[in-house]
Design a protein around this motif. Structure first.
Motif, PDB file in Angstrom:
ATOM      1  N   ALA A  47       0.842  -1.198   0.000  1.00  0.00           N
ATOM      2  CA  ALA A  47       0.000   0.000   0.000  1.00  0.00           C
ATOM      3  C   ALA A  47       0.875   1.245   0.000  1.00  0.00           C
ATOM      4  CB  ALA A  47      -0.922   0.020   1.212  1.00  0.00           C
ATOM      5  N   ILE A  49       0.523   5.829   0.383  1.00  0.00           N
ATOM      6  CA  ILE A  49      -0.304   6.982   0.712  1.00  0.00           C
ATOM      7  C   ILE A  49       0.469   8.241   0.370  1.00  0.00           C
ATOM      8  CG2 ILE A  49       0.478   7.025   3.132  1.00  0.00           C
ATOM      9  CD1 ILE A  49      -2.442   7.830   3.868  1.00  0.00           C
ATOM     10  N   GLY A  53      -2.180  12.452   2.435  1.00  0.00           N
ATOM     11  CA  GLY A  53      -3.102  11.386   2.812  1.00  0.00           C
ATOM     12  C   GLY A  53      -4.317  11.295   1.916  1.00  0.00           C
ATOM     13  N   THR A  56      -4.461   7.097  -1.980  1.00  0.00           N
ATOM     14  CA  THR A  56      -3.937   5.815  -1.529  1.00  0.00           C
ATOM     15  C   THR A  56      -3.985   4.814  -2.676  1.00  0.00           C
ATOM     16  OG1 THR A  56      -6.111   5.115  -0.714  1.00  0.00           O
ATOM     17  CG2 THR A  56      -4.628   6.142   0.888  1.00  0.00           C
ATOM     18  N   TYR A  58      -3.477   0.320  -3.278  1.00  0.00           N
ATOM     19  CA  TYR A  58      -3.328  -0.975  -2.627  1.00  0.00           C
ATOM     20  C   TYR A  58      -3.036  -2.060  -3.654  1.00  0.00           C
ATOM     21  CZ  TYR A  58      -5.567   1.313   1.343  1.00  0.00           C
ATOM     22  OH  TYR A  58      -5.866   2.166   2.371  1.00  0.00           O
ATOM     23  N   THR A  67      -5.843  -1.088   5.348  1.00  0.00           N
ATOM     24  CA  THR A  67      -6.024   0.354   5.198  1.00  0.00           C
ATOM     25  C   THR A  67      -4.751   1.067   5.640  1.00  0.00           C
ATOM     26  OG1 THR A  67      -8.397   0.167   5.674  1.00  0.00           O
ATOM     27  CG2 THR A  67      -7.403   2.357   5.845  1.00  0.00           C
ATOM     28  N   ILE A  68      -4.223   1.894   4.754  1.00  0.00           N
ATOM     29  CA  ILE A  68      -3.062   2.708   5.084  1.00  0.00           C
ATOM     30  C   ILE A  68      -3.535   4.097   5.477  1.00  0.00           C
ATOM     31  CG2 ILE A  68      -2.676   3.452   2.689  1.00  0.00           C
ATOM     32  CD1 ILE A  68       0.356   3.322   3.267  1.00  0.00           C
ATOM     33  N   SER A  69      -2.883   4.668   6.483  1.00  0.00           N
ATOM     34  CA  SER A  69      -3.204   6.026   6.913  1.00  0.00           C
ATOM     35  C   SER A  69      -1.944   6.666   7.470  1.00  0.00           C
ATOM     36  CB  SER A  69      -4.317   6.017   7.969  1.00  0.00           C
ATOM     37  OG  SER A  69      -3.911   5.305   9.132  1.00  0.00           O
TER      38      SER A  69
END
Length: 120
Positions: A47, A49, A53, A56, A58, A67-69
């Motif tokens: 992933a 970002i 942010g 994104t 994947y 989930t990337i954050s």
């Protein structure tokens, strides 16, 4: 930028883990990515970002489960991993790049990795 990944461990299939990657330096300038490398396999993209942010990306194999954050104030990027499968077992690395991409060669800075083991 220096990167330190953490949060790996042993989890049963179907479980969840959250990986963290703490950074030093000018974190907000960099695209951040997560990659993984299973035993005997090449390192692969998981992933990415963007700096803000707002964008994104994947790998197909994790889409809908991971989930990337990021939190630029805390200089940390996260990878929330749900519905884990045995095939997710790997060493997970965080990495930083100047441009948004999913190529191992496109990331100039790497953390040391954290091991995720998913048992069946």
């Amino acid at each position: 930028v220096q990167l330190q990944a953490s949060g790996g461990g042993l989890v049963q299939a179907g479980g969840s883990l959250r990986l963290s990657c703490a950074a030093s330096g000018r974190f907000s300038r960099y695209v951040m990515g997560w990659f993984r490398q299973a035993p005997g396999k090449e390192r692969e993209f998981v992933a990415a970002i963007s700096q803000s942010g707002g964008r994104t990306s994947y790998a197909d194999s994790v889409k809908g489960r991971f989930t990337i954050s990021r939190d630029n104030a805390k200089m940390t990027v996260y990878l929330q991993m749900n519905s884990l499968k045995p095939e997710d077992t790997a060493v997970y690395h965080c990495a930083a790049a100047r441009d948004f991409n999913s190529d191992v060669s496109g990331y100039a800075y790497w953390g040391q990795g954290t091991l995720v083991t998913v048992s069946s």
